[in-house]
Design a protein around this motif. Structure first.
Motif, PDB file in Angstrom:
ATOM      1  N   LEU A   1       1.053  -0.888  -0.249  1.00 46.34           N
ATOM      2  CA  LEU A   1      -0.313  -0.182  -0.022  1.00 46.34           C
ATOM      3  C   LEU A   1       0.788   1.084   0.172  1.00 46.34           C
ATOM      4  O   LEU A   1       1.953   1.096   0.814  1.00 46.34           O
ATOM      5  CB  LEU A   1      -0.772  -0.103   1.578  1.00 46.34           C
ATOM      6  CG  LEU A   1      -1.729  -1.531   1.580  1.00 46.34           C
ATOM      7  CD1 LEU A   1      -2.372  -0.415   2.855  1.00 46.34           C
ATOM      8  CD2 LEU A   1      -2.213  -1.803   0.884  1.00 46.34           C
ATOM      9  N   PHE A   2       0.792   1.875  -0.655  1.00 46.46           N
ATOM     10  CA  PHE A   2       1.030   3.635  -0.464  1.00 46.46           C
ATOM     11  C   PHE A   2       0.243   4.529  -0.325  1.00 46.46           C
ATOM     12  O   PHE A   2      -0.490   4.705  -0.704  1.00 46.46           O
ATOM     13  CB  PHE A   2       1.434   3.909  -1.858  1.00 46.46           C
ATOM     14  CG  PHE A   2       3.030   2.826  -2.066  1.00 46.46           C
ATOM     15  CD1 PHE A   2       3.916   3.519  -1.948  1.00 46.46           C
ATOM     16  CD2 PHE A   2       2.930   1.865  -3.519  1.00 46.46           C
ATOM     17  CE1 PHE A   2       5.270   2.917  -2.288  1.00 46.46           C
ATOM     18  CE2 PHE A   2       3.677   1.428  -3.548  1.00 46.46           C
ATOM     19  CZ  PHE A   2       5.367   1.517  -3.091  1.00 46.46           C
ATOM     20  N   LEU A   3       0.553   5.027   0.785  1.00 45.97           N
ATOM     21  CA  LEU A   3      -0.403   6.279   1.537  1.00 45.97           C
ATOM     22  C   LEU A   3       0.445   7.441   1.231  1.00 45.97           C
ATOM     23  O   LEU A   3       1.506   7.994   1.766  1.00 45.97           O
ATOM     24  CB  LEU A   3      -0.401   6.337   3.036  1.00 45.97           C
ATOM     25  CG  LEU A   3      -1.432   4.453   3.036  1.00 45.97           C
ATOM     26  CD1 LEU A   3      -0.725   4.482   4.498  1.00 45.97           C
ATOM     27  CD2 LEU A   3      -2.377   4.436   2.812  1.00 45.97           C
ATOM     28  N   GLU A   4      -0.755   8.538   1.214  1.00 46.12           N
ATOM     29  CA  GLU A   4       0.150  10.196   1.288  1.00 46.12           C
ATOM     30  C   GLU A   4      -1.266  10.323   2.420  1.00 46.12           C
ATOM     31  O   GLU A   4      -1.863  11.033   2.237  1.00 46.12           O
ATOM     32  CB  GLU A   4      -0.410  10.697  -0.488  1.00 46.12           C
ATOM     33  CG  GLU A   4       0.336  11.650  -0.448  1.00 46.12           C
ATOM     34  CD  GLU A   4      -0.408  12.177  -2.057  1.00 46.12           C
ATOM     35  OE1 GLU A   4      -0.469  13.393  -1.986  1.00 46.12           O
ATOM     36  OE2 GLU A   4       0.371  11.608  -2.332  1.00 46.12           O
ATOM     37  N   ARG A   5      -0.519  11.496   2.885  1.00 47.46           N
ATOM     38  CA  ARG A   5      -0.189  12.530   4.354  1.00 47.46           C
ATOM     39  C   ARG A   5      -1.172  13.676   3.264  1.00 47.46           C
ATOM     40  O   ARG A   5      -0.503  14.146   2.558  1.00 47.46           O
ATOM     41  CB  ARG A   5       0.498  13.128   4.794  1.00 47.46           C
ATOM     42  CG  ARG A   5       0.033  13.476   6.167  1.00 47.46           C
ATOM     43  CD  ARG A   5       1.466  13.771   6.951  1.00 47.46           C
ATOM     44  NE  ARG A   5       2.424  14.416   6.458  1.00 47.46           N
ATOM     45  CZ  ARG A   5       3.575  14.353   7.288  1.00 47.46           C
ATOM     46  NH1 ARG A   5       4.308  13.348   7.652  1.00 47.46           N
ATOM     47  NH2 ARG A   5       4.161  14.791   6.931  1.00 47.46           N
ATOM     48  N   ARG A   6      -2.589  13.684   4.097  1.00 47.56           N
ATOM     49  CA  ARG A   6      -3.389  15.036   3.286  1.00 47.56           C
ATOM     50  C   ARG A   6      -2.676  16.266   3.317  1.00 47.56           C
ATOM     51  O   ARG A   6      -2.612  16.835   2.533  1.00 47.56           O
ATOM     52  CB  ARG A   6      -4.314  15.124   3.792  1.00 47.56           C
ATOM     53  CG  ARG A   6      -5.269  13.832   3.968  1.00 47.56           C
ATOM     54  CD  ARG A   6      -7.328  13.958   4.247  1.00 47.56           C
ATOM     55  NE  ARG A   6      -8.185  13.579   3.152  1.00 47.56           N
ATOM     56  CZ  ARG A   6      -8.780  13.131   2.298  1.00 47.56           C
ATOM     57  NH1 ARG A   6      -8.564  15.099   2.530  1.00 47.56           N
ATOM     58  NH2 ARG A   6      -9.354  13.068   1.763  1.00 47.56           N
ATOM     59  N   CYS A   7      -2.048  16.947   4.556  1.00 48.10           N
ATOM     60  CA  CYS A   7      -1.505  17.479   4.256  1.00 48.10           C
ATOM     61  C   CYS A   7      -0.018  18.423   3.649  1.00 48.10           C
ATOM     62  O   CYS A   7       0.787  18.734   3.025  1.00 48.10           O
ATOM     63  CB  CYS A   7      -0.846  18.788   5.567  1.00 48.10           C
ATOM     64  SG  CYS A   7       0.222  17.121   6.568  1.00 48.10           S
ATOM     65  N   ALA A   8       0.273  17.703   3.471  1.00 45.00           N
ATOM     66  CA  ALA A   8       2.310  16.948   2.568  1.00 45.00           C
ATOM     67  C   ALA A   8       1.939  17.990   0.992  1.00 45.00           C
ATOM     68  O   ALA A   8       0.981  17.411   0.179  1.00 45.00           O
ATOM     69  CB  ALA A   8       2.620  15.402   2.130  1.00 45.00           C
ATOM     70  N   PRO A   9       3.102  19.031   1.099  1.00 44.39           N
ATOM     71  CA  PRO A   9       3.110  19.225  -0.673  1.00 44.39           C
ATOM     72  C   PRO A   9       2.982  18.451  -1.665  1.00 44.39           C
ATOM     73  O   PRO A   9       4.082  17.127  -1.449  1.00 44.39           O
ATOM     74  CB  PRO A   9       4.429  20.157  -0.269  1.00 44.39           C
ATOM     75  CG  PRO A   9       5.126  19.591   0.896  1.00 44.39           C
ATOM     76  CD  PRO A   9       4.054  19.000   2.118  1.00 44.39           C
TER      77      PRO A   9
END
Length: 397
Positions: A354-362
């Motif tokens: 799984l690849f998860l991306e933090r919402r506030c990350a640019p």
């Protein structure tokens, strides 16, 4: 190979950094631990081939018309040859573990793009923090930040900025209560799966990784407090999570056939098909952190890519990738690419990576702060300017 490339290529900040050519200034050809920048160059070139029709101001996303036109599949021969040159087991053309390949790719890219031109010699190494009582949250954060500072003296790259987090490892003496703490970086999380359940939540899988365990008699620990060799209790905890989190669900386990200890017995690999529940959007990982952790930003993540393993054995079967795009989710199955219906499942029993991306990350690479020992404001830690170790680190470039 295709599934791994597609999943990694749909991690927006990394793909945009490579497609916009920003990686060129970070190439470290002299790094003996890298590939002489061969891998970084061919991977960037491959992404340009795959996403050739995307407008420059839209990151790496292809528009609808590009897929509707039935573009021919692009065989990544140059990339495969480059990978096989430095990872010879891939040269056979046989199927290989997608998670192992992804872990190797990230590590190799980290070395090819390492901004540290001269590593400390000998490398700096911090010993464990030893305490006979409870530390405050700020005290533990200080030890974690100092360990991260030492890590940055030898490792600074876009891979560190995007993919690396930090774990806390502790040993506890059952006799006197002395604890030994270490804070170590990680590039991806490998989560164990239970063999006897049909469905489980992601938070329960993380709890399996972080449960306290007793060391066995072959690994007695000499307690620095009471100086006895003891069956210490060992525990891992998540401490800092990166903007892009790669999670490996450990679906394969060795199983012994025959009575335990029987020399005639043998082992085989079994696949665990339990369903790991997680939402596609706004996954809150804060409850998975120990209570003492101090976070600079909310830990809300979106699922952006999944690698699935179809089949019953690690050496057989087939890998596919499902990736999130601006126009929805798409399934990549070798040369076949198709959009997924809005209600089509992405989370399922075949999920492997799984690849998860933090919402506030640019997502714009120029907005990603480069981490270095001399700029603690860019670290994931909440810094106290009175910490003594910062005096030397902030004077470094």
């Amino acid at each position: 190979l295709n599934a791994a490339i597609q999943a990694l290529g749909h991690c927006t900040p990394l793909a945009a950094y490579l497609l916009q050519g920003l990686f060129v200034m970070d190439l470290n050809e002299a790094n003996d631990l890298g590939t002489g920048c061969v891998l970084a160059m061919v991977f960037a070139a491959l992404l340009h081939e795959l996403f050739a029709l995307c407008p420059a101001d839209e990151g790496h996303a292809l528009n609808d018309a590009s897929f509707a036109g039935n573009l021919p599949a692009f065989p990544p021969f140059d990339f495969l040859m480059a990978v096989a040159q430095f990872h010879p087991f891939l040269a056979t053309g046989e199927m290989h573990d997608a998670q192992e390949l992804l872990a190797w790719l990230l590590d190799a890219l980290n070395e090819d793009l390492n901004r540290v031109r001269r590593r400390p010699s000998p490398p700096s190494a911090l010993g464990p923090a030893v305490t006979d009582g409870e530390l405050t949250a700020r005290e533990e954060e200080r030890y974690a930040a100092e360990a991260w500072c030492e890590h940055l003296r030898s490792n600074r790259s876009v891979i560190v900025d995007l993919f690396q987090g930090q774990l806390r490892s502790q040993l506890r003496c059952p006799e006197c209560g002395t604890r030994s703490l270490m804070f170590d970086p990680f590039l991806h999380l490998t989560l164990p799966l239970p063999a006897d359940v049909d469905e489980i939540r992601l938070e329960d899988v993380v709890a399996l990784l972080c449960r306290e365990e007793a060391l066995d008699c072959d690994n007695l620990w000499e307690c620095p407090g009471c100086h006895r060799r003891v069956l210490a209790r060992k525990k891992l905890d998540l401490w800092k999570l990166p903007p892009l989190l790669m999670v490996h669900l450990k679906r394969f386990e060795w199983v012994q056939e025959g009575p335990p200890g029987d020399p005639a017995g043998f082992y085989h690999v079994r696949k665990l098909n339990c369903l790991v529940h997680l939402p596609r959007e706004r996954l809150d990982l804060k409850p998975l952190m120990p209570p003492k952790t101090i976070q600079k930003e909310p830990l809300l993540y979106d699922l952006v890519a999944v690698v699935d393993h179809l089949g019953s054995h690690v050496d057989t079967g087939h890998y596919t990738a499902s990736c999130r795009r601006p126009d929805g989710w798409w399934r990549f199955d070798d040369s076949r690419v198709a959009p997924l219906a809005g209600d089509a499942p992405v989370v399922g029993r075949q999920n492997y990576v799984l690849f998860l991306e933090r919402r506030c990350a640019p997502t714009e690479p120029r907005a990603i702060e480069q981490q270095r020992a001399s700029e603690p404001h860019a670290w994931p830690h909440v810094i106290d300017v009175d910490w003594s170790f910062l005096t030397g680190s902030m004077s470094e470039g």
